[in-house]
Design a protein around this motif. Structure first.
Motif, short mmCIF file in Angstrom:
data_model
loop_
_atom_site.label_atom_id
_atom_site.label_comp_id
_atom_site.label_asym_id
_atom_site.label_seq_id
_atom_site.Cartn_x
_atom_site.Cartn_y
_atom_site.Cartn_z
N VAL A 78 6.80 4.14 -3.94
CA VAL A 78 6.43 3.10 -4.90
C VAL A 78 6.38 3.68 -6.31
N LYS A 82 3.65 -0.33 -11.39
CA LYS A 82 2.50 -1.16 -11.04
C LYS A 82 2.92 -2.54 -10.59
N ALA A 85 3.94 -2.44 -6.91
CA ALA A 85 2.77 -2.46 -6.05
C ALA A 85 2.11 -3.83 -6.01
N ARG A 86 2.02 -4.48 -7.18
CA ARG A 86 1.38 -5.79 -7.23
C ARG A 86 2.13 -6.82 -6.40
N TYR A 88 4.20 -6.34 -3.93
CA TYR A 88 4.13 -6.00 -2.51
C TYR A 88 2.79 -6.42 -1.91
#
Length: 278
Positions: A78, A82, A85-86, A88
């Motif tokens: 990842v 950011k 990640a958000r 996902y």
């Protein structure tokens, strides 16, 4: 034999919605930035991307990610993104996390016409037994799919909507190995240090990690090159990827070739001090 296109826009013009893409690069090294920007301007969406990582916020594949153009990512890291990640964790993006060496070999195998192979990497973990979260439920009633079990999960944030299936495991020489499938994609986007008009490519340093493998896996491979040379200027023994794998070439301008960023810059003080400064 001349595979050079006039522009990056022309080279990616036919990539449709929902296409699968193998994209080269390692962190921010060797990322086909110009082709990615052209694809962003072209507007294709619902893309299924295979890449080691998904860029960072505002660079590389992060541009397509922020625009909501990517539906699924197969990768190993990842990283510093950011938004990746958000998306996902909020259930907006499906992500298949794969051990890095396995991902590299899956791309190479696909490009070499090998449908599947066995590897000890991942044995005894959810990589082999299944259950890794591929997609989280954004809320409401969700469906937990561990392979084809079709189990119903509880509603709510953090619920796994789609999970990885279990994989076949066999013993070879008394050691268990997990079956992994080769990867092929509709298109591949890569960046090379040098290339000729026939599509022969040379990669430099860390850019040689995933770019050759991604190029092999794509049915239609598009390469941006920092330096375009004429056929015959590259010695056969210095070619990393033969032109048979490459369909289109885009020559970068000097400014485009020089536009490189460092994902995380670290410098150190004199060795006599023994102090490292970020």
């Amino acid at each position: 034999m001349d595979k050079v296109r006039d522009s990056a826009a022309e080279a990616v013009a036919d990539i449709p919605d929902g296409a699968s893409l193998a994209v080269g690069g390692f962190g921010l090294s060797g990322v086909p930035e110009i082709l990615i920007r052209a694809l962003h301007e072209q507007g294709a969406s619902g893309l299924r991307v295979v890449s080691n990582n998904c860029g960072v916020d505002g660079r590389g594949l992060g541009i397509l990610l922020a625009a909501g153009r990517i539906a699924r990512v197969t990768g190993s890291y990842v990283g510093e993104n950011k938004e990746f990640a958000r998306q996902y964790l909020s259930g907006e993006l499906e992500v298949e996390l794969t051990p890095q060496g396995t991902l590299a070999e899956r791309l190479r195998a696909g490009g070499a016409g090998i449908p599947a192979f066995y590897t000890p990497a991942g044995v005894g973990t959810q990589v082999a037994t299944g259950g890794l979260p591929w997609r989280y439920a954004p809320g409401g009633t969700s469906r937990a799919e561990a392979g084809e079990t079709g189990e119903t999960g509880e509603a709510g944030e953090g619920t796994v909507a789609v999970a990885s299936p279990a994989k076949e495991v066999r013993d070879f020489g008394g050691r268990p190995h997990v079956l992994e499938h080769g990867i092929t994609t509709d298109y591949a986007l890569v960046r090379a240090w040098r290339g000729d008009r026939h599509g022969n490519l040379v990669f430099r340093r860390a850019a040689a990690n995933f770019n050759p493998l991604a190029a092999m896996a794509g049915r239609v491979t598009v390469a941006e090159v920092e330096e375009l040379v004429e056929p015959g200027e590259l010695r056969p023994d210095e070619v990393h990827l033969p032109g048979i794998y490459v369909r289109r070439i885009v020559a970068l301008t000097a400014d485009e070739a020089a536009d490189k960023q460092i994902e995380r810059l670290l410098t150190s003080a004199s060795p006599t001090r023994g102090i490292a400064h970020p």
